[in-house]
Write an enzyme that holds these catalytic residues in place. Structure first.
Site, PDB file in Angstrom:
ATOM      1  N   GLU A   1       8.247 -21.230 -12.291  1.00  0.00           N
ATOM      2  CA  GLU A   1       7.218 -20.382 -11.727  1.00  0.00           C
ATOM      3  C   GLU A   1       6.581 -21.110 -10.547  1.00  0.00           C
ATOM      4  OE1 GLU A   1       4.324 -20.235 -14.818  1.00  0.00           O
ATOM      5  OE2 GLU A   1       2.741 -19.458 -13.554  1.00  0.00           O
TER       6      GLU A   1
ATOM      7  N   ASP B   1       0.192 -21.482 -20.014  1.00  0.00           N
ATOM      8  CA  ASP B   1      -1.057 -20.712 -20.011  1.00  0.00           C
ATOM      9  C   ASP B   1      -0.740 -19.222 -20.075  1.00  0.00           C
ATOM     10  OD1 ASP B   1      -0.066 -20.113 -17.530  1.00  0.00           O
ATOM     11  OD2 ASP B   1      -1.600 -21.199 -16.408  1.00  0.00           O
TER      12      ASP B   1
END
Ligand code: 28F
Length: 670
Positions: free
Chosen positions: A454, A538
């Site tokens: 990411e 997260d």
């Protein structure tokens, strides 16, 4: 049950004290313990589950025969499993072929399906391997059986280490232990710790409550009016009594309602047909939704067949024909082109369940049904009944045909868009690989790994930290498209998805990858056998992971089915004192590390992969010697389907509920 060739297993040592049938029994059950893989599919948790299903299946058979209304399954505190049904009770009188009582025959004779002496209606062939109650006995240290019949309670116990030294035999014959005012059968078995071993931990596996619950619920859906009560007595701390009851008067009609409960449906009532043709009982339940993929699940004798087979083919062929015929009668414009199969399936949720006397499957794992008469039967039932239904419900019929027309128009537009994109991408990157892929040097797919990362900053760390020889990095910018709520044309437009397809090698020019018929995706050209999602630990990271998994589940499912899909496990904390460093992957490990290093430890919380040093990322997350990877799998396609819909679909209510309940992707058994 697997057709075991008992003669092959025969010992060369003759023993005059055994009768002929004893030897057959002894060696039969012994064979199961010697080759558990062949009979129960292994010695792991999955095999343990098979044993539970096998006993439950015998009760289900009794329900199919029309004599059993209720099944109770219980996981006991000591890990043993009890199954109770209210059927006729296993016969206690002597079976001439074996010289044993019916009960003893069922549990000690390795027989190859079909019940002795009875012309059974539609026998369920059991879980993945259909092993038979005797195989379960063979891998149990103890098995208790109670039969309620003729006003009496009968009892017999089979032991692994009985006085005869033989496997799964009874020290004492079947005996009456009391009266009974009911009928039925109760079986309790204790899986043998000498047999079962988890591959990774080496320990005795335990039953997974969720997995068994899903299966029992499915059984209740597939057998309307059958009540199944599931109890787990192994309670966790402070957990309330666990008991679930599954009972669906609507059967597979209720199943479709359940699968669609989070979706927007195009017509109110689930369409339901039941009929018998060619000696095959056919049940079909279907309902269209406003989604863009189809969810069709097929079952033969209560066994799910993920690879389809003749029931699926019959259903698809007939559906396409009936809807086109109806379209031509007024909905289509003049000379309008026919709809294709994928068009008429868009947004469809359907269950096709057939009961067939002699089911033929492609392999032991029963993933594909072969009986030709089933195709004829399903086509006949759907052909007649759906035509009739459409004629009687013109308003709904029009909506359904129009959904197909929309799908076809979108497909056409997508084809044009795709050709355009192909031409562009061929010009851009000569090898057909996306520009931002940092590929590895090896071309041996089996050893190659692709890390999907990411963001560019994490991508940078990963590129520097990797072992270039076999590790490739593909950084994705921002969030990828939610494929659950997009049509195929839009999916082709998405550059991140394009990059994924090209990098992994899901696409070669001229080959249609993003087709709804995901089962046929060809993995010959796949460039990596480990595709590893590496996102931050997260909420955003979890979301991106789910988006990626949704894409693979919907459009490249074989990648998951082949076990190529993994999730990286980056550490959450670094605990440090006097040059001693411990990386922690959860809160529990953090507590342990703090305790180990004592006062004045320095705790660093990693907020994202990007803030890790390349060497740290390598050491903790990418180095095959040290990292832990979790492999993605799903136990049950219908349940995974429903969960992706809850997670990625429109309905906010159920999603919130689901996340509160599961706090993660429980079904993905990652
Ligand atoms: C908890 C597990 O196994 N239930 C079963 C029956 C009922 C019959 C049956 C079973 C006997 C000798 C084959 C009764 N009456 N639950 C179960 N319920 N098996 S297993 O027959 C098997 C034959 O060899 C049954 C009349 N016909 C059949």
């Amino acid at each position: 049950m697997t057709k075991a060739d008992t003669t092959k297993e025969k010992s060369t040592q003759a023993n005059s004290s055994y009768s002929a049938s004893d030897i057959e029994v002894l060696e039969g059950l012994d064979a199961v313990r010697r080759r558990p893989g062949m009979y129960i599919g292994g010695v792991d948790q999955k095999a343990l589950h098979h044993c539970v299903y096998e006993i439950v299946d015998n009760s289900i058979d009794e329900a199919l025969a029309g004599y059993c209304n209720e099944i109770r399954a219980t996981i006991n505190v000591d890990g043993s499993i009890t199954v109770l049904d209210d059927g006729r009770g296993i016969p206690v009188d002597k079976v001439s072929k074996t010289g044993l009582s019916g009960v003893e025959t069922v549990f000690t004779k390795l027989h190859s399906g079909g019940k002795f002496g009875t012309s059974l209606s539609y026998k369920v062939s059991g879980g993945l391997h259909g092993v038979g109650a005797s195989c379960v006995n063979a891998v149990s240290s103890k098995m208790d059986v109670e039969v309620y019949r003729d006003g009496k309670t009968y009892f017999v116990q089979f032991l692994g280490d009985n006085t005869s030294g033989k496997i799964g035999q009874n020290n004492e014959p079947l005996k009456v232990i009391g009266k009974s005012d009911k009928t039925g059968t109760k079986v309790t078995f204790w899986p043998d710790p000498k047999i079962f071993k988890d591959q990774e931990t080496g320990k005795m596996p335990v039953c997974n409550r969720e997995v068994i619950a899903i299966r029992l619920r499915e059984m209740a859906f597939l057998n309307k009016g059958l009540k199944i009560v599931f109890t787990d007595e192994r309670l966790q701390k402070a957990e309330p009594h666990y008991e679930e009851m599954y009972f669906y008067e609507g059967g597979i009609k209720s199943y479709v309602e359940f699968l669609n409960s989070t979706k927007t449906c195009l017509h109110k009532e689930v369409i339901y047909f039941e009929n018998t043709k060619e000696d095959v009982i056919v049940e079909i339940a279907m309902q269209y939704t406003d989604t863009y993929s189809d969810s069709i699940f097929v079952f033969a004798n209560n066994i799910n067949n993920p690879d389809g087979g003749t029931h699926l083919t019959g259903f698809r062929n007939s559906l396409t024909r009936v809807i086109n015929d109806y379209g031509k009668k007024g909905v289509f414009k003049e000379n309008e082109e026919n709809l294709q199969g994928e068009d008429v399936r868009e947004g469809l949720t359907a269950i096709v369940s057939v009961k067939v006397r002699d089911p033929q499957f492609e392999s032991q794992t029963k993933v594909k049904l072969l009986n030709n008469e089933v195709q004829t039967a399903v086509m006949a039932v759907l052909g007649e009944s759906l035509k009739d239904w459409l004629d009687r419900n013109p308003k709904e019929a029009k909506i359904i045909v129009q959904k197909g027309i929309q799908a076809r128009d979108a497909r056409e537009a997508a084809r044009k868009a795709k050709n355009l994109i192909r031409r562009q991408s061929v010009l851009e990157s000569a090898g057909g690989l996306p520009g931002k892929l940092a590929d590895c040097t090896s071309r041996d797919a089996e050893m190659c790994e692709l890390f999907i990362v990411e963001g560019d900053s994490a991508g940078g760390s990963a590129k520097q930290g990797r072992e270039r020889m076999f590790q490739a990095i593909l950084p994705l910018r921002g969030k990828i498209l939610n494929v659950e709520r997009a049509r195929i044309g839009k999916i082709y437009d998405n550059t991140e998805i394009q990059a994924l397809i090209q990098a992994i090698g899901l696409s070669t020019i001229g080959d249609d990858v993003l087709r709804p018929n995901i089962d046929e995706l060809d993995l010959d050209k796949i460039r990596y056998h480990k595709i590893i999602i590496m996102t931050d630990a997260d909420v955003d990271g979890a979301h991106i992971r789910t988006l990626l998994l949704t894409f693979f589940f919907r459009y490249a499912r074989p990648v998951i089915e082949n076990g190529y899909m993994y999730i990286a496990q980056p550490p959450l904390y670094k605990v440090e004192k006097n040059k001693k460093v411990i990386y922690c992957y959860n809160e529990h490990q953090l507590e342990l590390a703090k305790a180990e290093l004592g006062e004045k430890t320095n705790v660093q919380r990693f907020k994202g992969l990007g803030e890790m040093m390349p060497v740290q990322l390598w050491e903790t997350t990418m180095n095959p010697e040290k990292r832990t990877l979790k492999r993605v799998s799903f136990q049950d396609a219908a349940e995974a389907d429903r969960i992706f819909d809850i997670l990625m679909g429109d309905a906010v209510g159920p999603r919130r509920e689901f996340i509160e309940e599961h706090a993660g992707l429980a079904i993905l058994d990652v």
